[in-house]
Design a protein around this motif. Structure first.
Motif, PDB file in Angstrom:
ATOM      1  N   GLN A   1      13.411 -24.258 -14.331  1.00 57.25           N
ATOM      2  CA  GLN A   1      13.900 -25.642 -14.302  1.00 57.25           C
ATOM      3  C   GLN A   1      13.874 -26.271 -15.688  1.00 57.25           C
ATOM      4  O   GLN A   1      14.795 -27.018 -16.059  1.00 57.25           O
ATOM      5  CB  GLN A   1      13.058 -26.462 -13.316  1.00 57.25           C
ATOM      6  CG  GLN A   1      13.291 -26.092 -11.858  1.00 57.25           C
ATOM      7  CD  GLN A   1      12.342 -26.777 -10.898  1.00 57.25           C
ATOM      8  OE1 GLN A   1      11.230 -27.212 -11.288  1.00 57.25           O
ATOM      9  NE2 GLN A   1      12.733 -26.889  -9.650  1.00 57.25           N
ATOM     10  N   LYS A   2      12.851 -25.970 -16.470  1.00 59.14           N
ATOM     11  CA  LYS A   2      12.773 -26.518 -17.831  1.00 59.14           C
ATOM     12  C   LYS A   2      13.903 -25.959 -18.704  1.00 59.14           C
ATOM     13  O   LYS A   2      14.545 -26.705 -19.452  1.00 59.14           O
ATOM     14  CB  LYS A   2      11.412 -26.184 -18.458  1.00 59.14           C
ATOM     15  CG  LYS A   2      10.257 -27.009 -17.919  1.00 59.14           C
ATOM     16  CD  LYS A   2       8.957 -26.641 -18.641  1.00 59.14           C
ATOM     17  CE  LYS A   2       7.795 -27.497 -18.146  1.00 59.14           C
ATOM     18  NZ  LYS A   2       6.527 -27.128 -18.829  1.00 59.14           N
ATOM     19  N   THR A   3      14.139 -24.664 -18.606  1.00 58.12           N
ATOM     20  CA  THR A   3      15.218 -24.053 -19.388  1.00 58.12           C
ATOM     21  C   THR A   3      16.568 -24.604 -18.951  1.00 58.12           C
ATOM     22  O   THR A   3      17.432 -24.903 -19.786  1.00 58.12           O
ATOM     23  CB  THR A   3      15.197 -22.525 -19.225  1.00 58.12           C
ATOM     24  OG1 THR A   3      13.932 -22.025 -19.671  1.00 58.12           O
ATOM     25  CG2 THR A   3      16.311 -21.884 -20.034  1.00 58.12           C
ATOM     26  N   THR A   4      16.752 -24.753 -17.645  1.00 58.25           N
ATOM     27  CA  THR A   4      18.006 -25.308 -17.123  1.00 58.25           C
ATOM     28  C   THR A   4      18.250 -26.703 -17.656  1.00 58.25           C
ATOM     29  O   THR A   4      19.374 -27.051 -18.060  1.00 58.25           O
ATOM     30  CB  THR A   4      17.986 -25.329 -15.587  1.00 58.25           C
ATOM     31  OG1 THR A   4      17.817 -24.000 -15.089  1.00 58.25           O
ATOM     32  CG2 THR A   4      19.274 -25.924 -15.036  1.00 58.25           C
ATOM     33  N   ALA A   5      17.213 -27.523 -17.680  1.00 59.06           N
ATOM     34  CA  ALA A   5      17.345 -28.900 -18.164  1.00 59.06           C
ATOM     35  C   ALA A   5      17.773 -28.921 -19.633  1.00 59.06           C
ATOM     36  O   ALA A   5      18.599 -29.750 -20.043  1.00 59.06           O
ATOM     37  CB  ALA A   5      16.027 -29.650 -17.983  1.00 59.06           C
ATOM     38  N   LYS A   6      17.219 -28.022 -20.422  1.00 62.83           N
ATOM     39  CA  LYS A   6      17.605 -27.947 -21.843  1.00 62.83           C
ATOM     40  C   LYS A   6      19.084 -27.584 -21.990  1.00 62.83           C
ATOM     41  O   LYS A   6      19.808 -28.192 -22.780  1.00 62.83           O
ATOM     42  CB  LYS A   6      16.747 -26.897 -22.563  1.00 62.83           C
ATOM     43  CG  LYS A   6      15.276 -27.266 -22.693  1.00 62.83           C
ATOM     44  CD  LYS A   6      14.505 -26.122 -23.341  1.00 62.83           C
ATOM     45  CE  LYS A   6      13.013 -26.434 -23.421  1.00 62.83           C
ATOM     46  NZ  LYS A   6      12.246 -25.291 -23.990  1.00 62.83           N
ATOM     47  N   ILE A   7      19.531 -26.585 -21.216  1.00 60.39           N
ATOM     48  CA  ILE A   7      20.923 -26.150 -21.307  1.00 60.39           C
ATOM     49  C   ILE A   7      21.864 -27.236 -20.813  1.00 60.39           C
ATOM     50  O   ILE A   7      22.929 -27.483 -21.408  1.00 60.39           O
ATOM     51  CB  ILE A   7      21.132 -24.839 -20.516  1.00 60.39           C
ATOM     52  CG1 ILE A   7      20.247 -23.732 -21.076  1.00 60.39           C
ATOM     53  CG2 ILE A   7      22.600 -24.408 -20.566  1.00 60.39           C
ATOM     54  CD1 ILE A   7      20.209 -22.472 -20.230  1.00 60.39           C
ATOM     55  N   GLN A   8      21.483 -27.892 -19.712  1.00 57.52           N
ATOM     56  CA  GLN A   8      22.305 -28.992 -19.195  1.00 57.52           C
ATOM     57  C   GLN A   8      22.507 -30.078 -20.256  1.00 57.52           C
ATOM     58  O   GLN A   8      23.611 -30.601 -20.421  1.00 57.52           O
ATOM     59  CB  GLN A   8      21.660 -29.585 -17.943  1.00 57.52           C
ATOM     60  CG  GLN A   8      21.790 -28.708 -16.713  1.00 57.52           C
ATOM     61  CD  GLN A   8      20.971 -29.221 -15.539  1.00 57.52           C
ATOM     62  OE1 GLN A   8      19.904 -29.825 -15.725  1.00 57.52           O
ATOM     63  NE2 GLN A   8      21.464 -28.987 -14.331  1.00 57.52           N
ATOM     64  N   LYS A   9      21.451 -30.391 -20.968  1.00 57.46           N
ATOM     65  CA  LYS A   9      21.533 -31.399 -22.015  1.00 57.46           C
ATOM     66  C   LYS A   9      22.440 -30.943 -23.149  1.00 57.46           C
ATOM     67  O   LYS A   9      23.221 -31.734 -23.696  1.00 57.46           O
ATOM     68  CB  LYS A   9      20.136 -31.709 -22.556  1.00 57.46           C
ATOM     69  CG  LYS A   9      20.100 -32.825 -23.584  1.00 57.46           C
ATOM     70  CD  LYS A   9      18.665 -33.125 -24.024  1.00 57.46           C
ATOM     71  CE  LYS A   9      18.632 -34.249 -25.045  1.00 57.46           C
ATOM     72  NZ  LYS A   9      17.227 -34.529 -25.474  1.00 57.46           N
ATOM     73  N   GLU A  10      22.378 -29.663 -23.482  1.00 54.75           N
ATOM     74  CA  GLU A  10      23.163 -29.121 -24.587  1.00 54.75           C
ATOM     75  C   GLU A  10      24.666 -29.140 -24.311  1.00 54.75           C
ATOM     76  O   GLU A  10      25.466 -29.414 -25.209  1.00 54.75           O
ATOM     77  CB  GLU A  10      22.710 -27.685 -24.883  1.00 54.75           C
ATOM     78  CG  GLU A  10      21.318 -27.576 -25.483  1.00 54.75           C
ATOM     79  CD  GLU A  10      20.811 -26.143 -25.497  1.00 54.75           C
ATOM     80  OE1 GLU A  10      19.657 -25.939 -25.911  1.00 54.75           O
ATOM     81  OE2 GLU A  10      21.557 -25.240 -25.090  1.00 54.75           O
ATOM     82  N   ILE A  11      25.050 -28.824 -23.074  1.00 52.35           N
ATOM     83  CA  ILE A  11      26.481 -28.658 -22.788  1.00 52.35           C
ATOM     84  C   ILE A  11      27.067 -29.780 -21.949  1.00 52.35           C
ATOM     85  O   ILE A  11      28.250 -29.725 -21.581  1.00 52.35           O
ATOM     86  CB  ILE A  11      26.745 -27.300 -22.089  1.00 52.35           C
ATOM     87  CG1 ILE A  11      26.151 -27.296 -20.668  1.00 52.35           C
ATOM     88  CG2 ILE A  11      26.219 -26.148 -22.914  1.00 52.35           C
ATOM     89  CD1 ILE A  11      26.551 -26.060 -19.862  1.00 52.35           C
ATOM     90  N   TYR A  12      26.289 -30.812 -21.664  1.00 49.49           N
ATOM     91  CA  TYR A  12      26.740 -31.857 -20.729  1.00 49.49           C
ATOM     92  C   TYR A  12      28.071 -32.476 -21.146  1.00 49.49           C
ATOM     93  O   TYR A  12      28.930 -32.766 -20.311  1.00 49.49           O
ATOM     94  CB  TYR A  12      25.674 -32.944 -20.594  1.00 49.49           C
ATOM     95  CG  TYR A  12      26.048 -34.000 -19.569  1.00 49.49           C
ATOM     96  CD1 TYR A  12      25.822 -33.767 -18.213  1.00 49.49           C
ATOM     97  CD2 TYR A  12      26.648 -35.199 -19.957  1.00 49.49           C
ATOM     98  CE1 TYR A  12      26.180 -34.710 -17.263  1.00 49.49           C
ATOM     99  CE2 TYR A  12      27.010 -36.147 -19.014  1.00 49.49           C
ATOM    100  CZ  TYR A  12      26.776 -35.903 -17.668  1.00 49.49           C
ATOM    101  OH  TYR A  12      27.145 -36.840 -16.722  1.00 49.49           O
ATOM    102  N   ALA A  13      28.256 -32.685 -22.429  1.00 47.91           N
ATOM    103  CA  ALA A  13      29.470 -33.366 -22.895  1.00 47.91           C
ATOM    104  C   ALA A  13      30.737 -32.590 -22.572  1.00 47.91           C
ATOM    105  O   ALA A  13      31.812 -33.182 -22.390  1.00 47.91           O
ATOM    106  CB  ALA A  13      29.386 -33.620 -24.401  1.00 47.91           C
ATOM    107  N   VAL A  14      30.643 -31.256 -22.497  1.00 47.18           N
ATOM    108  CA  VAL A  14      31.844 -30.448 -22.236  1.00 47.18           C
ATOM    109  C   VAL A  14      31.792 -29.733 -20.891  1.00 47.18           C
ATOM    110  O   VAL A  14      32.818 -29.256 -20.399  1.00 47.18           O
ATOM    111  CB  VAL A  14      32.059 -29.400 -23.353  1.00 47.18           C
ATOM    112  CG1 VAL A  14      32.389 -30.075 -24.665  1.00 47.18           C
ATOM    113  CG2 VAL A  14      30.838 -28.495 -23.504  1.00 47.18           C
ATOM    114  N   ASP A  15      30.619 -29.653 -20.289  1.00 41.91           N
ATOM    115  CA  ASP A  15      30.458 -28.915 -19.032  1.00 41.91           C
ATOM    116  C   ASP A  15      29.347 -29.560 -18.199  1.00 41.91           C
ATOM    117  O   ASP A  15      28.256 -29.016 -18.045  1.00 41.91           O
ATOM    118  CB  ASP A  15      30.122 -27.448 -19.331  1.00 41.91           C
ATOM    119  CG  ASP A  15      30.848 -26.478 -18.409  1.00 41.91           C
ATOM    120  OD1 ASP A  15      31.229 -26.899 -17.315  1.00 41.91           O
ATOM    121  OD2 ASP A  15      31.039 -25.318 -18.802  1.00 41.91           O
TER     122      ASP A  15
END
Length: 483
Positions: free
Chosen positions: A280-294
């Motif tokens: 869940q922690k890793t997912t949250a980091k990735i979500q934050k990284e790509i949120y603007a485009v995905d």
């Protein structure tokens, strides 16, 4: 048949598009659509040739009757990418595409529309059946299996054709005339499976990466959207507690940015909570990284009951995670000659389990043969490093820009006369059949590629602008009139 597009200009184009949309035409399933077009052409009294791969050549004489005048090849591919939304029960081998009209948009109901390249096919069919369009001698080429590596055109015999000019109708932006495209190669790293018994007291944890936008691996690779295979590798690599790996898969097609990936872990019940927290922690980091485009990324976790199954050995698991982590993905370089144009990229497209192997497949594109070879050599070295097999296939060359093309000059002039502005003239980072077509002719010819504004290609969100279809139709007809 009642047409949902009835009355929309150009009506012949939309009618033909609806007709072919009722016929399943995924790559490798093109006999029915090929037979339909052949019957259509023969009913018009036109010379029609179908080869063993279901490619078609249809010839139509010039409206002025001059058989020795210039000849134009009109070309489009009949197959389409078959993608549907998660949970869809659409059967692309049987079900028609359900077309929806929304103001200036034409889309499908929860599937790819197939405007790539169904609109190109419909354009050609409308010209073939017309009696009032002025045109030179025409050689109309309908190709198969384009979406899985330009396979059909690569097997065609075009040596008897006379085309002086080639118009590829597989472009997706009305403001641009394409004059070149990238070459590509498919590569697969195959890792041999090695097993050990599962710990009987462990439980299974299913990981599903989903909700990503995906897209065309050439046109959309520069948008930095999430790749589910890369994300799965990152998730597995982030887990610090002991676990075993039972299953891994991801992606749907070689030329689609993967939207979904799955893995099944075997974990100690005492470690389950900590592993879930790490994921869940890793997912949250990735979500934050790509949120603007995905923004739609979801990682769903589901606990399953204990089961008596075998899992991968520790060494095999490490090599799987290593390949998921190190296989190149995304834009590798931009062109130094054309600012903003992707020169080289690689799409980490598929992870597939077979009986005794796990295949990791990439589609590498480049407008430079040397760069394509370089990335391929890196993938081969990666396979050797992880003690895996390496294979490559479906390679085709780039369509190199002819900087002295008079046909390009004429097309730009016509565009400017019709629309009051100059089009962009670009080399695109996608695979077009023009380069192969030119190489198969026994004489020199010139080529361009045009088409209407089509968005979210190779995804269930694909749509095409209705007004743009009309605009590019007018442009195409004017080009034919002036040759």
């Amino acid at each position: 048949m009642k047409y949902i597009t009835e009355g929309i200009y150009p009506e012949r184009v939309f009618k033909n598009f609806e007709n072919i949309s009722s016929i399943p035409r995924g790559s490798g399933n093109e006999k029915e659509i090929s037979d339909y077009i052949m019957s259509f052409a023969k009913s018009l009294g036109l010379e029609t040739i179908q080869d063993e791969y279901y490619n078609l050549i249809v010839k139509k004489a010039a409206t002025n009757g001059n058989i020795d005048g210039p000849t134009v090849m009109l070309q489009a591919h009949v197959d389409m990418v078959t993608e549907a939304v998660d949970g869809s029960h659409h059967d692309f081998t049987r079900d028609p595409i359900e077309i929806i009209i929304e103001e200036n948009k034409m889309r499908a109901n929860n599937t790819t529309l197939g405007a790539d390249d169904g609109i190109g096919v419909a354009y050609i069919m409308a010209i073939l059946e017309s009696n009032d369009i002025i045109h030179p001698n025409l050689e109309c080429v309908f190709t198969t299996n384009e979406e899985i590596g330009l396979v059909g055109v690569g097997k065609m015999d075009l040596s008897g054709l006379k085309a002086n000019y080639v118009i590829n109708l597989d472009s997706e932006e009305e403001d641009f005339i394409l004059v070149g495209s990238a070459g590509s190669i498919d590569t697969t790293i195959s890792l041999k499976k090695e097993y050990k018994p599962a710990v009987p007291t462990n439980i299974a944890l299913e990981i599903n990466v989903k909700g990503l936008f995906g897209g065309h691996s050439g046109m959309d690779i520069d948008k930095q959207r999430g790749n589910s295979n890369v994300i799965m590798g990152r998730i597995l690599n982030s887990i610090t507690h002991e676990f075993d790996l039972f299953n891994i898969s991801g992606g749907s097609k070689r030329n689609v940015i993967p939207r979904n990936s799955e893995a099944v872990l075997s974990v100690n019940p005492e470690h389950l909570e900590n592993i879930v927290r790490e994921i869940q922690k890793t997912t949250a980091k990735i979500q934050k990284e790509i949120y603007a485009v995905d923004p739609g990324l979801k990682v769903e976790l589901r606990r399953s009951a204990p089961a008596d199954f075998k899992v991968y050995t520790d060494d095999c698991k490490k090599r799987i995670i290593g390949l998921l982590t190190f296989i190149p993905n995304g834009v590798i370089s931009f062109s130094n000659k054309i600012p903003g144009t992707v020169e080289t990229s690689s799409n980490f497209a598929l992870v597939r389990e077979t009986y005794n192997k796990i295949d990791f497949t990439s589609l590498t594109r480049s407008s430079l043969q040397s760069q394509k070879e370089y990335v391929t050599s890196k993938l081969k070295l990666l396979a050797n490093t992880f003690n895996a097999e390496f294979n490559s296939d479906s390679e085709y060359p780039a369509w190199e820009h002819n900087t002295n093309s008079q046909f390009e000059e004429l097309s730009v002039k016509i565009y400017e006369n019709i629309f009051g502005k100059k089009p962009g003239v670009v080399v695109m980072h996608c695979g077009l059949e023009s380069g192969i077509l030119l190489s198969k002719l026994n004489h020199k010819a010139e080529a361009i590629s045009i088409g209407p504004n089509t968005f979210n290609v190779h995804t269930p969100e694909e749509y095409v602008e209705i007004s743009s279809i009309a605009k590019m139709w007018d442009f195409l007809i004017e080009i034919l009139k002036n040759i």
